[in-house]
Design a protein around this motif. Structure first.
Motif, short mmCIF file in Angstrom:
data_model
loop_
_atom_site.label_atom_id
_atom_site.label_comp_id
_atom_site.label_asym_id
_atom_site.label_seq_id
_atom_site.Cartn_x
_atom_site.Cartn_y
_atom_site.Cartn_z
N TYR A 96 -3.55 -0.84 -5.06
CA TYR A 96 -2.55 0.21 -5.27
C TYR A 96 -1.34 -0.42 -5.96
CZ TYR A 96 1.07 3.70 -4.26
OH TYR A 96 2.10 4.61 -4.36
N PHE B 243 -8.14 -3.34 2.87
CA PHE B 243 -6.95 -3.49 2.04
C PHE B 243 -7.24 -4.30 0.78
CE2 PHE B 243 -5.64 -7.76 3.63
CZ PHE B 243 -4.96 -8.25 2.52
N LYS C 130 0.84 -1.19 0.00
CA LYS C 130 0.00 0.00 0.00
C LYS C 130 0.89 1.26 0.00
CE LYS C 130 -3.67 -2.51 0.15
NZ LYS C 130 -4.46 -2.68 -1.08
#
Length: 435
Positions: A126, A121, A76
């Protein structure tokens, strides 16, 4: 929230499909201190040819992209998500199989916090070009490590024989060459297509209040914006129901102390995704236990003759779009082992080990094993999350075992064990002086 009572097992399952399509299943177990949660998407290594979300044409993705995506989800902008779980007293992990990708954690406290971390998450990708490039080196080393594992080579050797066209014959991690092609854009495309809430399920088991957890999960999902659920279009090569595309035999040499032999049988008929499908799978497992279990006369005879040893084992894999069985072991005489296994299977209908008394014994053992497995939170969660029998689950397994008859065993035998469905793969020890 639907409440399902499994009175025979003393279990109560709470289930709800949220407005965004996410299926949430909760199994509280007050006598346990630990809680285990698994968030699964119905997306695995075989799903490499599909129509991306918002497009109209099929796109071929590089082999290994589902596994690569799993790895990248933990990175992340603010750092590694493993650190967040660790600070919250949880142990996290993930895995990719042929047909699914699962993200999980186990913890004894801060269950709600960890659960929201898991959801956040996985639902917030990402990827950057730099991080993707770095991951290629890491996964490349993992691939090379498995290529040096004789058992891994044996397994994928027989799959390559049974399914030379189907993407199942590709290593789940792909190849060094295939993952080198993966781009951040492809990862986002695969993510947006397969990580829709409607293609996912959350299973939580352990010490918690179901109302509290369901409320927290529902509120978390309501705060997020998702695309409208869409039908996912995947494409697979047509399998030859006659078995003509099966490669009957291959052999390779590796630097091993002893050879290895594996016999594979490809399921040539489609299996329904319902209770009947689970019953068929269970009947085949009981059949193999009757023929090759440690207490069978067949196994003891082969053991006494030195054809098999303690490394011998058998396994049935049954997932969407494929099913097959394997019988393997280490041996100084690979051909002798495979010939013996095939002979037993092809003549199984008249085998003396297929009798009512032995069926009663293996059913009793299977029920005992199933009940013992239900003491494991991890086993229940992973089995339930990956279950592809839509109208049945592992909680139906004990009554299904109980109702199976010798006629069911014979029916499964005749349906599955067919001469044209066999294949053999051998690993032989390299001769002295071979590179």
């Amino acid at each position: 929230m639907q409440k399902i009572d499994y009175q025979l097992l003393g279990e109560t399952l709470y289930q709800q499909t949220l407005p965004n399509g996410l299926t949430v299943s909760l199994l509280p177990k007050a006598d346990y201190h630990k809680t285990y949660a698994v968030l699964t998407t119905n997306y695995g290594s075989i799903d490499d040819l599909f129509i991306p979300l918002g497009q109209s044409d099929y796109v071929q993705m590089p082999a290994g992209i589902a596994h690569f995506l799993e790895h990248k989800m933990f990175d992340k902008k603010d750092g590694d998500i493993f650190e967040a779980f660790s600070r919250q007293g949880a142990s996290a992990n993930a895995f990719t199989s042929f047909t699914r990708t699962s993200y999980l954690f186990s913890a004894t406290n801060q269950i709600k916090t960890n659960l929201l971390t898991l959801l956040d998450f996985v639902q917030q990708p990402y990827f950057t070009a730099a991080s993707v490039a770095k991951e290629k080196g890491i996964i490349g080393q993992e691939i090379e490590m498995y290529e040096d594992d004789p058992n891994w080579r044996l397994f994928f050797g027989i799959i390559g024989n049974l399914y030379p066209k189907h993407p199942i014959h590709h290593d789940i991690a792909g190849t060094v060459e295939s993952i080198a092609q993966i781009t951040p854009a492809q990862l986002y495309s695969a993510y947006q297509t397969f990580y829709q809430p409607s293609n996912m399920n959350l299973f939580v088991i352990g010490h918690f209040d179901p109302e509290t957890i369901m409320t927290a999960v529902s509120a978390n999902q309501q705060r997020k914006t998702f695309s409208e659920p869409t039908i996912i279009h995947r494409q697979f090569p047509e399998e030859d129901a006659s078995g003509h595309d099966i490669i009957p035999y291959r052999v390779t040499e590796l630097p091993v102390q002893r050879g290895k032999s594996i016999v594979g049988i490809k399921g040539l008929t489609a299996v329904s995704q319902d209770r009947a499908g689970l019953k068929y799978r269970t009947a085949l497992n009981l059949l193999f236990d009757m023929l090759f279990g440690d207490s069978s006369r067949n196994y003891l005879r082969l053991y006494d003759q030195g054809i098999v040893d303690d490394t011998f084992g058998y396994e049935l894999d049954m997932e969407r779009t494929f099913h097959f069985a394997t019988f393997s072991g280490d041996t100084d005489h690979p051909q002798q082992l495979s010939d013996a296994v095939i002979k037993l299977l092809e003549n199984a209908a008249d085998n003396p080990d297929l009798n009512e008394k032995r069926l009663a014994l293996v059913k009793k053992e299977a029920i005992g094993s199933a009940l013992q497995s239900l003491n494991s939170l991890e086993y229940i969660a992973n089995s339930y999350s990956g279950n592809h029998f839509e109208t049945a689950s592992l909680f139906d397994l004990v009554p299904i075992i109980s109702e199976i008859t010798l006629a069911d065993i014979q029916s499964a035998l005749h349906r599955f064990v067919r001469h044209e469905a066999f294949s053999v793969f051998h690993i032989e020890a390299q001769s002295a002086g071979d590179d």
